[in-house]
Design a protein around this motif. Structure first.
Motif, PDB file in Angstrom:
ATOM      1  N   ALA A 245       0.846  -1.196   0.000  1.00 33.73           N
ATOM      2  CA  ALA A 245       0.000   0.000   0.000  1.00 33.73           C
ATOM      3  C   ALA A 245       0.876   1.238   0.000  1.00 33.73           C
ATOM      4  CB  ALA A 245      -0.915   0.010   1.220  1.00 33.73           C
ATOM      5  N   GLY A 246       0.333   2.325  -0.555  1.00 35.45           N
ATOM      6  CA  GLY A 246       1.053   3.589  -0.575  1.00 35.45           C
ATOM      7  C   GLY A 246       0.100   4.736  -0.331  1.00 35.45           C
ATOM      8  N   ILE A 247       0.666   5.854   0.121  1.00 38.12           N
ATOM      9  CA  ILE A 247      -0.146   7.037   0.403  1.00 38.12           C
ATOM     10  C   ILE A 247       0.666   8.272   0.053  1.00 38.12           C
ATOM     11  CG2 ILE A 247       0.594   7.104   2.832  1.00 38.12           C
ATOM     12  CD1 ILE A 247      -2.319   8.009   3.502  1.00 38.12           C
ATOM     13  N   THR A 248       0.016   9.222  -0.605  1.00 41.39           N
ATOM     14  CA  THR A 248       0.713  10.435  -0.997  1.00 41.39           C
ATOM     15  C   THR A 248       1.016  11.317   0.217  1.00 41.39           C
ATOM     16  OG1 THR A 248      -1.417  11.459  -1.459  1.00 41.39           O
ATOM     17  CG2 THR A 248      -0.248  10.444  -3.316  1.00 41.39           C
ATOM     18  N   SER A 249       1.820  12.336   0.007  1.00 41.29           N
ATOM     19  CA  SER A 249       2.295  13.159   1.114  1.00 41.29           C
ATOM     20  C   SER A 249       1.162  13.821   1.890  1.00 41.29           C
ATOM     21  CB  SER A 249       3.263  14.225   0.605  1.00 41.29           C
ATOM     22  OG  SER A 249       2.628  15.042  -0.362  1.00 41.29           O
ATOM     23  N   THR A 250       0.099  14.186   1.168  1.00 43.37           N
ATOM     24  CA  THR A 250      -1.032  14.841   1.829  1.00 43.37           C
ATOM     25  C   THR A 250      -2.008  13.841   2.434  1.00 43.37           C
ATOM     26  OG1 THR A 250      -2.291  14.862  -0.210  1.00 43.37           O
ATOM     27  CG2 THR A 250      -0.920  16.804   0.266  1.00 43.37           C
ATOM     28  N   GLY A 251      -1.891  12.601   2.000  1.00 44.08           N
ATOM     29  CA  GLY A 251      -2.836  11.579   2.451  1.00 44.08           C
ATOM     30  C   GLY A 251      -4.092  11.500   1.617  1.00 44.08           C
ATOM     31  N   ARG A 252      -4.187  12.324   0.579  1.00 46.46           N
ATOM     32  CA  ARG A 252      -5.431  12.367  -0.207  1.00 46.46           C
ATOM     33  C   ARG A 252      -5.595  11.147  -1.093  1.00 46.46           C
ATOM     34  NH1 ARG A 252      -4.166  18.024  -1.785  1.00 46.46           N
ATOM     35  NH2 ARG A 252      -4.936  19.361  -0.116  1.00 46.46           N
ATOM     36  N   THR A 253      -4.484  10.560  -1.520  1.00 45.93           N
ATOM     37  CA  THR A 253      -4.555   9.436  -2.452  1.00 45.93           C
ATOM     38  C   THR A 253      -3.845   8.230  -1.868  1.00 45.93           C
ATOM     39  OG1 THR A 253      -4.554  10.978  -4.295  1.00 45.93           O
ATOM     40  CG2 THR A 253      -4.098   8.675  -4.802  1.00 45.93           C
TER      41      THR A 253
ATOM     42  N   TYR B 288      -2.977   3.869  -2.521  1.00 44.31           N
ATOM     43  CA  TYR B 288      -2.792   2.837  -3.525  1.00 44.31           C
ATOM     44  C   TYR B 288      -2.669   1.497  -2.811  1.00 44.31           C
ATOM     45  CZ  TYR B 288      -1.162   7.037  -5.936  1.00 44.31           C
ATOM     46  OH  TYR B 288      -1.062   8.310  -6.451  1.00 44.31           O
ATOM     47  N   TYR B 289      -3.203   0.444  -3.451  1.00 45.20           N
ATOM     48  CA  TYR B 289      -3.166  -0.872  -2.830  1.00 45.20           C
ATOM     49  C   TYR B 289      -2.848  -1.942  -3.858  1.00 45.20           C
ATOM     50  CZ  TYR B 289      -5.549   1.420   1.037  1.00 45.20           C
ATOM     51  OH  TYR B 289      -5.876   2.262   2.070  1.00 45.20           O
TER      52      TYR B 289
ATOM     53  N   THR C 191      -5.974  -0.922   5.053  1.00 43.38           N
ATOM     54  CA  THR C 191      -6.134   0.520   4.899  1.00 43.38           C
ATOM     55  C   THR C 191      -4.864   1.231   5.369  1.00 43.38           C
ATOM     56  OG1 THR C 191      -8.524   0.368   5.312  1.00 43.38           O
ATOM     57  CG2 THR C 191      -7.506   2.548   5.502  1.00 43.38           C
ATOM     58  N   ILE C 192      -4.313   2.041   4.494  1.00 43.95           N
ATOM     59  CA  ILE C 192      -3.151   2.844   4.859  1.00 43.95           C
ATOM     60  C   ILE C 192      -3.611   4.238   5.218  1.00 43.95           C
ATOM     61  CG2 ILE C 192      -2.673   3.532   2.469  1.00 43.95           C
ATOM     62  CD1 ILE C 192       0.336   3.438   3.171  1.00 43.95           C
TER      63      ILE C 192
ATOM     64  N   ALA D  43       8.302   2.382   4.111  1.00 45.50           N
ATOM     65  CA  ALA D  43       9.236   3.044   3.208  1.00 45.50           C
ATOM     66  C   ALA D  43       8.812   4.484   2.976  1.00 45.50           C
ATOM     67  CB  ALA D  43       9.315   2.304   1.882  1.00 45.50           C
ATOM     68  N   SER D  44       9.802   5.322   2.681  1.00 44.13           N
ATOM     69  CA  SER D  44       9.559   6.743   2.422  1.00 44.13           C
ATOM     70  C   SER D  44      10.169   7.107   1.081  1.00 44.13           C
ATOM     71  CB  SER D  44      10.211   7.573   3.530  1.00 44.13           C
ATOM     72  OG  SER D  44      10.129   8.947   3.248  1.00 44.13           O
ATOM     73  N   GLY D  45       9.492   7.948   0.327  1.00 51.34           N
ATOM     74  CA  GLY D  45      10.041   8.325  -0.968  1.00 51.34           C
ATOM     75  C   GLY D  45       9.181   9.308  -1.711  1.00 51.34           C
ATOM     76  N   THR D  46       9.321   9.262  -3.025  1.00 50.63           N
ATOM     77  CA  THR D  46       8.568  10.144  -3.907  1.00 50.63           C
ATOM     78  C   THR D  46       7.882   9.307  -4.976  1.00 50.63           C
ATOM     79  OG1 THR D  46      10.346  10.449  -5.509  1.00 50.63           O
ATOM     80  CG2 THR D  46      10.390  11.878  -3.556  1.00 50.63           C
ATOM     81  N   SER D  47       7.255   9.974  -5.926  1.00 51.96           N
ATOM     82  CA  SER D  47       6.590   9.261  -7.014  1.00 51.96           C
ATOM     83  C   SER D  47       7.606   8.521  -7.884  1.00 51.96           C
ATOM     84  CB  SER D  47       5.781  10.229  -7.865  1.00 51.96           C
ATOM     85  OG  SER D  47       6.627  11.242  -8.379  1.00 51.96           O
ATOM     86  N   ARG D  48       8.888   8.890  -7.754  1.00 49.16           N
ATOM     87  CA  ARG D  48       9.926   8.194  -8.541  1.00 49.16           C
ATOM     88  C   ARG D  48      10.446   6.945  -7.848  1.00 49.16           C
ATOM     89  NH1 ARG D  48      13.777  13.206  -9.780  1.00 49.16           N
ATOM     90  NH2 ARG D  48      13.058  13.745  -7.695  1.00 49.16           N
ATOM     91  N   GLY D  49      10.073   6.774  -6.599  1.00 55.15           N
ATOM     92  CA  GLY D  49      10.507   5.573  -5.899  1.00 55.15           C
ATOM     93  C   GLY D  49      10.758   5.823  -4.423  1.00 55.15           C
ATOM     94  N   TYR D  50      10.967   4.737  -3.691  1.00 57.49           N
ATOM     95  CA  TYR D  50      11.196   4.816  -2.253  1.00 57.49           C
ATOM     96  C   TYR D  50      12.691   4.691  -1.978  1.00 57.49           C
ATOM     97  CZ  TYR D  50       6.173   4.174  -1.867  1.00 57.49           C
ATOM     98  OH  TYR D  50       4.819   4.342  -1.967  1.00 57.49           O
ATOM     99  N   ASP D  51      13.203   5.586  -1.133  1.00 58.59           N
ATOM    100  CA  ASP D  51      14.646   5.592  -0.917  1.00 58.59           C
ATOM    101  C   ASP D  51      15.070   5.306   0.510  1.00 58.59           C
ATOM    102  OD1 ASP D  51      15.087   9.257  -1.012  1.00 58.59           O
ATOM    103  OD2 ASP D  51      13.582   7.977  -0.082  1.00 58.59           O
TER     104      ASP D  51
END
Length: 117
Positions: free
Chosen positions: A49-57, A59-60, A69-70, A97-105
């Protein structure tokens, strides 16, 4: 230095629930995407699962949709994974994991989740 520390893993019966937490430090938490991954024995690490920085979006992975639920609390620098209706095939080490839309670092050390049948 970025640190991610998972907690909340354990042993649960099939159909049970667990909530994983990940505490982040070392970078501006609210600026980064967060994710959960898992790795079962002798298998590759898979996205859960993933969640954008704002939490608005969010992914599962198809395998957990409707059961997991993330969420995140940017004031507390924490991300969570609520896991319901657990199945034996959910048994794995779960990583934050923490990262950006380009990947988790950055990755945590992982927490074991075991679902007994």
């Amino acid at each position: 230095q970025v640190q991610l520390v998972e907690s909340g893993g354990g042993l649960v019966q099939t159909g049970g629930s667990l909530t994983l937490s990940c505490a982040a430090s070392g970078r501006t938490f609210s600026s980064f995407r967060m994710g959960w991954f898992r790795q079962a024995p002798e298998k590759e690490r898979d996205f859960v699962a993933g969640i954008t920085s704002t939490g608005r979006t969010t992914y599962y992975a198809d395998s957990v949709k409707g059961r997991f639920t993330i969420s995140r609390d940017n004031a507390k620098n924490q991300v969570y994974l609520q896991m319901n209706s657990l199945k034996p095939e959910d048994t794995a080490v779960y990583y934050c994991a923490s990262g950006t839309s380009r990947g988790y670092d950055y990755w945590g050390q992982g927490t074991q989740v075991t679902v007994s049948s």
